[in-house]
Design a protein around this motif. Structure first.
Motif, PDB file in Angstrom:
ATOM      1  N   SER A  41      -0.283  -5.730  -6.105  1.00  0.00           N
ATOM      2  CA  SER A  41      -0.528  -6.935  -5.306  1.00  0.00           C
ATOM      3  C   SER A  41       0.489  -8.014  -5.636  1.00  0.00           C
ATOM      4  O   SER A  41       1.008  -8.692  -4.742  1.00  0.00           O
ATOM      5  CB  SER A  41      -1.923  -7.484  -5.578  1.00  0.00           C
ATOM      6  OG  SER A  41      -2.881  -6.759  -4.883  1.00  0.00           O
ATOM      7  N   THR A  53       2.112   2.027  -3.307  1.00  0.00           N
ATOM      8  CA  THR A  53       1.067   2.684  -4.094  1.00  0.00           C
ATOM      9  C   THR A  53       1.014   4.169  -3.785  1.00  0.00           C
ATOM     10  O   THR A  53       0.884   5.001  -4.685  1.00  0.00           O
ATOM     11  CB  THR A  53      -0.314   2.069  -3.775  1.00  0.00           C
ATOM     12  OG1 THR A  53      -0.158   0.699  -3.517  1.00  0.00           O
ATOM     13  CG2 THR A  53      -1.264   2.276  -4.913  1.00  0.00           C
ATOM     14  N   THR A  95      -4.039  -4.144  -1.118  1.00  0.00           N
ATOM     15  CA  THR A  95      -3.372  -3.687  -2.334  1.00  0.00           C
ATOM     16  C   THR A  95      -4.208  -3.828  -3.599  1.00  0.00           C
ATOM     17  O   THR A  95      -3.655  -3.927  -4.675  1.00  0.00           O
ATOM     18  CB  THR A  95      -2.034  -4.426  -2.538  1.00  0.00           C
ATOM     19  OG1 THR A  95      -2.289  -5.825  -2.473  1.00  0.00           O
ATOM     20  CG2 THR A  95      -1.011  -4.038  -1.514  1.00  0.00           C
ATOM     21  N   GLY A  96      -5.509  -3.878  -3.472  1.00  0.00           N
ATOM     22  CA  GLY A  96      -6.265  -3.748  -4.704  1.00  0.00           C
ATOM     23  C   GLY A  96      -7.326  -4.789  -5.014  1.00  0.00           C
ATOM     24  O   GLY A  96      -7.982  -4.706  -6.034  1.00  0.00           O
ATOM     25  N   PRO A 127      -4.387   1.261  -6.109  1.00  0.00           N
ATOM     26  CA  PRO A 127      -4.172  -0.156  -5.792  1.00  0.00           C
ATOM     27  C   PRO A 127      -4.623  -1.045  -6.948  1.00  0.00           C
ATOM     28  O   PRO A 127      -5.713  -0.841  -7.487  1.00  0.00           O
ATOM     29  CB  PRO A 127      -5.054  -0.365  -4.562  1.00  0.00           C
ATOM     30  CG  PRO A 127      -5.076   0.962  -3.908  1.00  0.00           C
ATOM     31  CD  PRO A 127      -5.032   1.965  -5.023  1.00  0.00           C
ATOM     32  N   PHE A 159       0.829  -1.198   0.000  1.00  0.00           N
ATOM     33  CA  PHE A 159       0.000   0.000   0.000  1.00  0.00           C
ATOM     34  C   PHE A 159       0.869   1.257   0.000  1.00  0.00           C
ATOM     35  O   PHE A 159       0.580   2.224  -0.701  1.00  0.00           O
ATOM     36  CB  PHE A 159      -0.925  -0.021   1.217  1.00  0.00           C
ATOM     37  CG  PHE A 159      -1.864   1.135   1.270  1.00  0.00           C
ATOM     38  CD1 PHE A 159      -3.051   1.100   0.562  1.00  0.00           C
ATOM     39  CD2 PHE A 159      -1.553   2.266   1.995  1.00  0.00           C
ATOM     40  CE1 PHE A 159      -3.915   2.168   0.584  1.00  0.00           C
ATOM     41  CE2 PHE A 159      -2.409   3.344   2.021  1.00  0.00           C
ATOM     42  CZ  PHE A 159      -3.594   3.295   1.317  1.00  0.00           C
TER      43      PHE A 159
END
Lengths: 295, 281
Positions: free
Chosen positions: A152, A134, A227-228, A147, A131
Motif C-alpha cells: 500500500s 502483489t 492493496t491490503g 496484500p 495489486f
C-alpha cells in the motif's frame, strides 16, 4: 442607442446576480456538508473515540490492544504516510531538480507530460497496479506475499510522486536569475550552487508541497482498498501485515454498520480525518505565505 | 564540471527517468495481466456486451456508460457554478467576499472524497429519495450532485487562473472606453481565456471519471445500462473496487484490468486534450 444601453445594464446586473448566486450556492453547499458532520459528530469526539476503554498511555506504548477505538486505524494511516512519502520524496525531489536545473527543453517537456499523465491516473487504477505487484511477488516468492502495508505504501508513493515532482520543479524555477547566478559567479559548481543556494532558497515551497502530499496520503481510500487495508487488523505489526486506516474505516462503516454507536464512531472518524486534511492544508498555506521570499 | 557534478547529474537524470516511466509501468502491469483476456479474442464481447457472470457474460459496457453518464452529468451541474464563481472571484470582486470565496475553494480541495461520499449517504441520499419519490435514493443524480461538489474547486481554480492571465491593459482599455463588466467578460475575457476554460473542464471531467468513492457509495452499483438520472449505475472505478474480491483466476476478475486500461486511456487522452487546448493560449 438608449434601448441597447438599457439592455447592457440588464446584462450587467444579470451577470452580477448570477455570479453572486453561484458563490452563495457553493458556500451554502460547503456549509451544509461541514455543518452536518459537526452537528452529528462533535459530541463523540474525545479520548474514548480513539482509545476505547484502554488508557491512552497503555495504547500508545502498545501495552494493551485497543478494540473499540480508532487508534489502530489512525496508526495505520500514520504508517502509510511515512512509507509513501518516505519512498516518493527522494525520487520526486531528484526528478524535480533534474527537470528544473539540468534537462534540455525537449527532455523537460517529455518528462512533464509523463508526470502529468501519472498525476491523472485514477487512484483506483494505481491501487490496481499495487495489486498487480502483489500478484507478481506472490508468484515469485511462493505465496508468502499478500496484500499488506508495504505494498500500500509503495502504491501510494506512485500517487503522490507527481505532486512532489511538480512542486519541487516549480519552486526551483521561480528562483530569480540574480540569486541563481550569484553562487555560480563566485565560482561554485552547479551542484554546490544547488545545495547551498537554490534548495535553501526554495525550501519553503518544497515543504508546502510535501505537506500537501501528506494530506493526499491521509485521505486516499481507493488505493489502499485494493492493496491490503482491512476492517479489523489491530495495530500493524510489520510491513507485511494487513492494516487499518481512517478513510477506509469511514467507508466501511458507512455501508456495514451494525449499531448506532458504530455509526457515531464513523462520524467522529470523518471529523478527525477532515481536521487532519484541512489542518495540513492550512499548514502548507502558512508555510508558503510566511517563508516565501519571491512572491 | 567535476566528477561529483557529473555523478549528481546522472543520479538526477535516472530519478527523472524513473518518474517519467512510472506511468508507463502502471499501464504495462495492467496490460500484462489483462493479456490472457485480450488474446482470447473476447475483448470485443467484453467491451460491448452485458454483465451477467452467471451466464458467462462479462461485458463492461454498462460500467463505461455509467462512468461517462455520472461524470458528464456532474460536469453539466458544476460547469455553470464554477464559471460563475470564478467570475465572482476575478471580475465582480466584491471587497473581502471574493478573497473569502477563493480561500474556501482552495480549502475544498483538501476535503477527502470519502467524506463527500459519507455525507452523501446520510444527507443527500434521503433528500433525493424523498424528492424523487422512488427507489432507494442511490442513483446517478445523487452521485453526480456530490461529484459536482468534488470537481468544482478544480474548475474554479483553473478558470480563475486563466481569467487572471488576461492582460490587465486590455481590461483597463475596456474600462477607459466606458465598457461594462458584462462587456468586458463577453468581448475580452471569454475570447482570451477560453483555452484555459476548456482545459480546466477536461481535467475536471478526468477527475470525475477517475473518482471511486463517491460513485461507489452513492451510485447504487447496478450493472444494467442506465436509462434515466434516477436509475442506479455502476462506474468503471466502482466495478474495479467491487470485483477485486472475486476469484483471481476467473474471467470475471480479469475484466477489471480491461476496466483499468480503459480508465487509464480516458484520463491520458484528457491530459493530451487539455495540453492541446493550453497551447492555444
Amino acid at each position: 442607442m438608449i434601448p441597447s444601453r438599457v439592455n447592457g445594464e440588464a446584462c450587467d446586473r444579470l451577470m452580477t446576480l448570477f455570479c453572486w448566486g453561484c458563490a452563495l450556492t457553493l458556500t451554502l453547499v460547503l456549509a451544509a456538508i461541514l455543518g452536518f458532520l459537526f452537528f452529528k459528530g462533535w459530541h463523540v469526539l474525545g479520548p474514548k473515540l480513539i482509545f476505547g476503554e484502554v488508557r491512552p498511555l497503555d495504547a500508545l506504548l502498545f501495552k494493551k490492544r485497543v478494540f473499540s477505538g480508532l487508534f489502530p486505524a489512525a496508526l495505520g494511516t500514520f504508517c502509510l504516510i511515512c512509507l509513501a512519502v518516505g519512498t516518493a520524496l527522494p525520487l520526486g525531489l531528484a526528478c524535480g531538480i533534474y527537470m528544473a536545473e539540468y534537462a534540455s527543453n525537449r527532455v523537460k517537456s517529455f518528462f512533464s507530460l509523463m508526470v502529468d499523465i501519472l498525476a491523472a491516473i485514477p487512484s483506483i487504477v494505481v491501487g490496481l497496479f499495487g495489486f498487480s505487484i502483489t500478484v507478481f511477488l506472490h508468484h515469485y516468492f511462493g505465496g508468502r506475499i499478500l496484500p499488506c502495508l508495504g505494498i500500500s505504501g509503495i502504491a501510494l508513493a506512485f500517487l503522490v510522486l507527481p505532486y512532489i515532482v511538480k512542486t519541487t520543479r516549480i519552486a526551483l524555477e521561480q528562483i530569480p536569475l540574480e540569486i541563481r547566478m550569484t553562487g555560480l559567479s563566485l565560482g561554485a559548481s552547479p551542484l554546490q550552487n544547488l545545495r547551498h543556494v537554490l534548495i535553501p532558497a526554495s525550501l519553503s515551497d518544497i515543504m508546502a508541497g510535501i505537506v500537501l502530499a501528506i494530506g493526499r496520503c491521509a485521505e486516499d481510500t481507493a488505493v489502499i482498498m485494493l492493496t491490503g487495508v482491512v476492517a479489523t487488523a489491530g495495530v500493524p505489526k510489520s510491513l507485511f501485515s494487513p492494516f487499518e486506516a481512517l478513510p477506509f474505516f469511514i467507508y466501511y462503516t458507512a455501508s456495514e454498520y451494525s449499531d448506532p454507536a458504530e455509526l457515531e464512531a464513523a462520524y467522529g472518524a470523518a471529523l478527525i480525518l477532515l481536521a487532519i486534511c484541512t489542518g495540513l492544508f492550512i499548514i502548507s498555506f502558512q508555510i508558503k505565505r510566511r517563508y516565501n521570499s519571491f512572491n | 564540471m567535476d566528477s561529483g557534478d557529473r555523478a549528481a547529474r546522472r543520479l538526477f537524470f535516472s530519478a527523472g527517468l524513473t518518474c517519467a516511466l512510472a506511468g508507463l509501468l502502471v499501464l504495462g502491469f495492467m496490460v500484462v495481466l489483462g493479456l490472457p483476456l485480450i488474446r482470447s479474442g473476447m475483448l470485443w464481447d467484453i467491451l460491448t456486451g452485458p454483465w451477467s457472470p452467471d451466464h458467462g457474460q462479462f461485458g463492461i459496457l454498462a460500467m463505461a456508460v455509467g462512468s461517462v453518464y455520472i461524470a458528464g452529468l456532474s460536469l453539466i451541474i458544476a460547469f455553470p457554478v464554477s464559471l460563475g464563481a470564478s467570475l465572482f472571484i476575478e471580475v465582480v470582486r466584491p471587497r473581502g467576499a471574493g478573497r473569502l470565496l477563493e480561500w474556501l475553494v482552495r480549502l475544498m480541495t483538501a476535503i477527502p472524497t470519502v467524506i463527500y461520499g459519507f455525507v452523501g449517504i446520510f444527507l443527500l441520499v434521503p433528500l433525493v429519495r424523498s424528492f424523487s419519490g422512488q427507489g432507494s435514493g442511490l442513483c446517478i443524480l445523487t452521485a453526480a450532485l456530490m461529484l459536482a461538489v468534488l470537481i468544482c474547486p478544480t474548475m474554479i481554480l483553473f478558470f480563475s487562473r486563466s481569467i487572471a492571465r488576461v492582460p490587465r491593459t486590455w481590461l483597463d482599455a475596456v474600462d477607459a472606453m466606458g465598457g461594462t463588466p458584462y462587456q468586458k467578460v463577453r468581448h475580452i475575457i471569454f475570447p482570451a481565456a477560453w483555452p484555459g476554460i476548456v482545459s480546466g473542464t477536461v481535467l475536471a471531467f478526468g477527475r470525475a471519471v477517475g473518482d471511486t468513492l463517491i460513485a461507489l457509495m452513492l451510485g447504487g452499483n447496478a450493472v444494467t445500462l442506465p436509462e434515466s438520472v434516477l436509475d442506479s449505475a455502476r462506474t468503471l472505478t466502482a466495478h474495479i473496487a467491487l470485483v477485486i474480491a472475486a476469484d483471481f483466476d476467473s474471467l470475471e476478475f480479469k475484466t477489471i484490468f480491461i476496466s483499468g486500461i480503459l480508465l487509464y486511456v480516458m484520463t491520458g487522452l484528457g491530459i493530451l486534450a487539455a495540453r492541446a487546448a493550453e497551447k492555444n493560449l
